[in-house]
Design a protein around this motif. Structure first.
Motif, PDB file in Angstrom:
ATOM      1  N   MET A   1       0.852  -1.176   0.000  1.00  0.00           N
ATOM      2  CA  MET A   1       0.000   0.000   0.000  1.00  0.00           C
ATOM      3  C   MET A   1       0.893   1.234   0.000  1.00  0.00           C
ATOM      4  SD  MET A   1      -3.155   1.045   2.491  1.00  0.00           S
ATOM      5  CE  MET A   1      -3.929  -0.502   2.151  1.00  0.00           C
ATOM      6  N   SER A   2       0.532   2.157  -0.814  1.00  0.00           N
ATOM      7  CA  SER A   2       1.311   3.378  -0.939  1.00  0.00           C
ATOM      8  C   SER A   2       0.912   4.382   0.146  1.00  0.00           C
ATOM      9  CB  SER A   2       1.070   3.997  -2.319  1.00  0.00           C
ATOM     10  OG  SER A   2       1.698   5.250  -2.413  1.00  0.00           O
ATOM     11  N   TRP A   3       1.911   5.074   0.686  1.00  0.00           N
ATOM     12  CA  TRP A   3       1.653   6.106   1.697  1.00  0.00           C
ATOM     13  C   TRP A   3       2.114   7.477   1.227  1.00  0.00           C
ATOM     14  CZ3 TRP A   3      -1.538   5.142   5.496  1.00  0.00           C
ATOM     15  CH2 TRP A   3      -1.746   3.822   5.866  1.00  0.00           C
ATOM     16  N   ILE A   4       2.560   7.583  -0.026  1.00  0.00           N
ATOM     17  CA  ILE A   4       2.967   8.897  -0.514  1.00  0.00           C
ATOM     18  C   ILE A   4       1.734   9.697  -0.919  1.00  0.00           C
ATOM     19  CG2 ILE A   4       5.294   8.174  -1.220  1.00  0.00           C
ATOM     20  CD1 ILE A   4       4.266   8.023  -4.081  1.00  0.00           C
ATOM     21  N   GLU A   5       1.839  11.007  -0.838  1.00  0.00           N
ATOM     22  CA  GLU A   5       0.697  11.907  -1.004  1.00  0.00           C
ATOM     23  C   GLU A   5      -0.088  11.678  -2.299  1.00  0.00           C
ATOM     24  OE1 GLU A   5      -1.923  14.746   0.306  1.00  0.00           O
ATOM     25  OE2 GLU A   5      -0.255  13.904   1.412  1.00  0.00           O
ATOM     26  N   GLU A   6       0.591  11.541  -3.423  1.00  0.00           N
ATOM     27  CA  GLU A   6      -0.145  11.450  -4.686  1.00  0.00           C
ATOM     28  C   GLU A   6      -0.823  10.095  -4.899  1.00  0.00           C
ATOM     29  OE1 GLU A   6       4.263  10.956  -5.600  1.00  0.00           O
ATOM     30  OE2 GLU A   6       3.077  12.438  -4.579  1.00  0.00           O
ATOM     31  N   ASN A   7      -0.434   9.078  -4.134  1.00  0.00           N
ATOM     32  CA  ASN A   7      -1.060   7.758  -4.256  1.00  0.00           C
ATOM     33  C   ASN A   7      -1.492   7.222  -2.895  1.00  0.00           C
ATOM     34  OD1 ASN A   7      -0.778   7.301  -7.123  1.00  0.00           O
ATOM     35  ND2 ASN A   7       1.405   7.261  -6.737  1.00  0.00           N
TER      36      ASN A   7
ATOM     37  N   ARG B   1      -2.858   5.561   0.175  1.00  0.00           N
ATOM     38  CA  ARG B   1      -3.623   4.345   0.464  1.00  0.00           C
ATOM     39  C   ARG B   1      -3.988   3.535  -0.778  1.00  0.00           C
ATOM     40  NH1 ARG B   1      -4.250   2.385   5.496  1.00  0.00           N
ATOM     41  NH2 ARG B   1      -6.287   1.684   4.912  1.00  0.00           N
ATOM     42  N   ARG B   2      -3.250   3.709  -1.822  1.00  0.00           N
ATOM     43  CA  ARG B   2      -3.513   2.987  -3.067  1.00  0.00           C
ATOM     44  C   ARG B   2      -2.721   1.684  -3.051  1.00  0.00           C
ATOM     45  NH1 ARG B   2      -2.352   5.623  -8.920  1.00  0.00           N
ATOM     46  NH2 ARG B   2      -3.420   4.053 -10.135  1.00  0.00           N
ATOM     47  N   ARG B   3      -3.395   0.568  -3.278  1.00  0.00           N
ATOM     48  CA  ARG B   3      -2.726  -0.728  -3.262  1.00  0.00           C
ATOM     49  C   ARG B   3      -2.069  -1.000  -4.618  1.00  0.00           C
ATOM     50  NH1 ARG B   3      -7.520  -4.503  -1.639  1.00  0.00           N
ATOM     51  NH2 ARG B   3      -8.462  -3.132  -3.180  1.00  0.00           N
ATOM     52  N   PHE B   4      -1.013  -1.798  -4.564  1.00  0.00           N
ATOM     53  CA  PHE B   4      -0.317  -2.147  -5.793  1.00  0.00           C
ATOM     54  C   PHE B   4       0.204  -3.571  -5.718  1.00  0.00           C
ATOM     55  CE2 PHE B   4       2.710  -0.134  -2.962  1.00  0.00           C
ATOM     56  CZ  PHE B   4       3.776  -1.018  -2.971  1.00  0.00           C
TER      57      PHE B   4
ATOM     58  N   GLN C   1      -6.667   5.458  -9.283  1.00  0.00           N
ATOM     59  CA  GLN C   1      -6.193   6.673  -8.631  1.00  0.00           C
ATOM     60  C   GLN C   1      -7.367   7.398  -7.972  1.00  0.00           C
ATOM     61  OE1 GLN C   1      -3.811   9.070 -11.163  1.00  0.00           O
ATOM     62  NE2 GLN C   1      -3.020  10.288  -9.491  1.00  0.00           N
ATOM     63  N   LEU C   2      -7.144   7.917  -6.768  1.00  0.00           N
ATOM     64  CA  LEU C   2      -8.194   8.635  -6.046  1.00  0.00           C
ATOM     65  C   LEU C   2      -8.341  10.056  -6.570  1.00  0.00           C
ATOM     66  CD1 LEU C   2      -7.243   7.601  -2.397  1.00  0.00           C
ATOM     67  CD2 LEU C   2      -8.957   6.561  -3.880  1.00  0.00           C
ATOM     68  N   ASN C   3      -9.565  10.571  -6.481  1.00  0.00           N
ATOM     69  CA  ASN C   3      -9.754  11.965  -6.865  1.00  0.00           C
ATOM     70  C   ASN C   3      -9.422  12.867  -5.675  1.00  0.00           C
ATOM     71  OD1 ASN C   3     -12.114  12.387  -5.207  1.00  0.00           O
ATOM     72  ND2 ASN C   3     -13.344  11.360  -6.762  1.00  0.00           N
ATOM     73  N   ALA C   4      -9.401  14.157  -5.871  1.00  0.00           N
ATOM     74  CA  ALA C   4      -8.985  15.108  -4.834  1.00  0.00           C
ATOM     75  C   ALA C   4      -9.863  15.013  -3.587  1.00  0.00           C
ATOM     76  CB  ALA C   4      -9.005  16.528  -5.384  1.00  0.00           C
ATOM     77  N   CYS C   5     -11.157  14.823  -3.761  1.00  0.00           N
ATOM     78  CA  CYS C   5     -12.077  14.726  -2.627  1.00  0.00           C
ATOM     79  C   CYS C   5     -11.778  13.478  -1.793  1.00  0.00           C
ATOM     80  CB  CYS C   5     -13.515  14.705  -3.128  1.00  0.00           C
ATOM     81  SG  CYS C   5     -14.738  14.665  -1.813  1.00  0.00           S
ATOM     82  N   GLU C   6     -11.561  12.355  -2.453  1.00  0.00           N
ATOM     83  CA  GLU C   6     -11.246  11.110  -1.743  1.00  0.00           C
ATOM     84  C   GLU C   6      -9.940  11.241  -0.959  1.00  0.00           C
ATOM     85  OE1 GLU C   6     -13.197   7.757  -4.670  1.00  0.00           O
ATOM     86  OE2 GLU C   6     -11.360   8.764  -5.319  1.00  0.00           O
ATOM     87  N   LYS C   7      -8.931  11.866  -1.569  1.00  0.00           N
ATOM     88  CA  LYS C   7      -7.653  12.071  -0.878  1.00  0.00           C
ATOM     89  C   LYS C   7      -7.833  12.947   0.349  1.00  0.00           C
ATOM     90  CE  LYS C   7      -4.640  11.621  -4.889  1.00  0.00           C
ATOM     91  NZ  LYS C   7      -3.667  12.297  -5.744  1.00  0.00           N
TER      92      LYS C   7
END
Length: 75
Positions: free
Chosen positions: A1-7, A9-12, A35-41
């Motif tokens: 799971m990614s913890w960087i700002e642009e991704n 909580r995105r799994r890979f 990819q999450l949209n701005a609101c989801e982030k």
């Protein structure tokens, strides 16, 4: 799971050796989640902040419960 700002909580999916320094992995990498949209982030960041703010209180409550268990055993 990614913890960087642009991704956030995105799994890979990736080679288990992807970041191994002495071994060369196959370099396989693919995003599992879209990819999450701005609101989801924004929502996820806010929820993560709330969780972090609650951790000290959670630890305090856990300690109180453990203390009560010890007192109960002594009675």
């Amino acid at each position: 799971m990614s913890w960087i700002e642009e991704n956030l909580r995105r799994r890979f999916l990736g080679c288990g050796l992807y970041e191994a320094k002495k071994r060369k992995g196959c370099q396989f990498f693919k995003w599992h989640d879209p990819q999450l949209n701005a609101c989801e982030k924004k929502i996820i960041r806010a929820l993560m902040k709330i969780v972090e703010e609650m951790k000290p209180k959670d630890n305090e409550l856990k300690k109180s419960v453990n203390d009560m268990k010890i007192i109960h055993k002594l009675l």
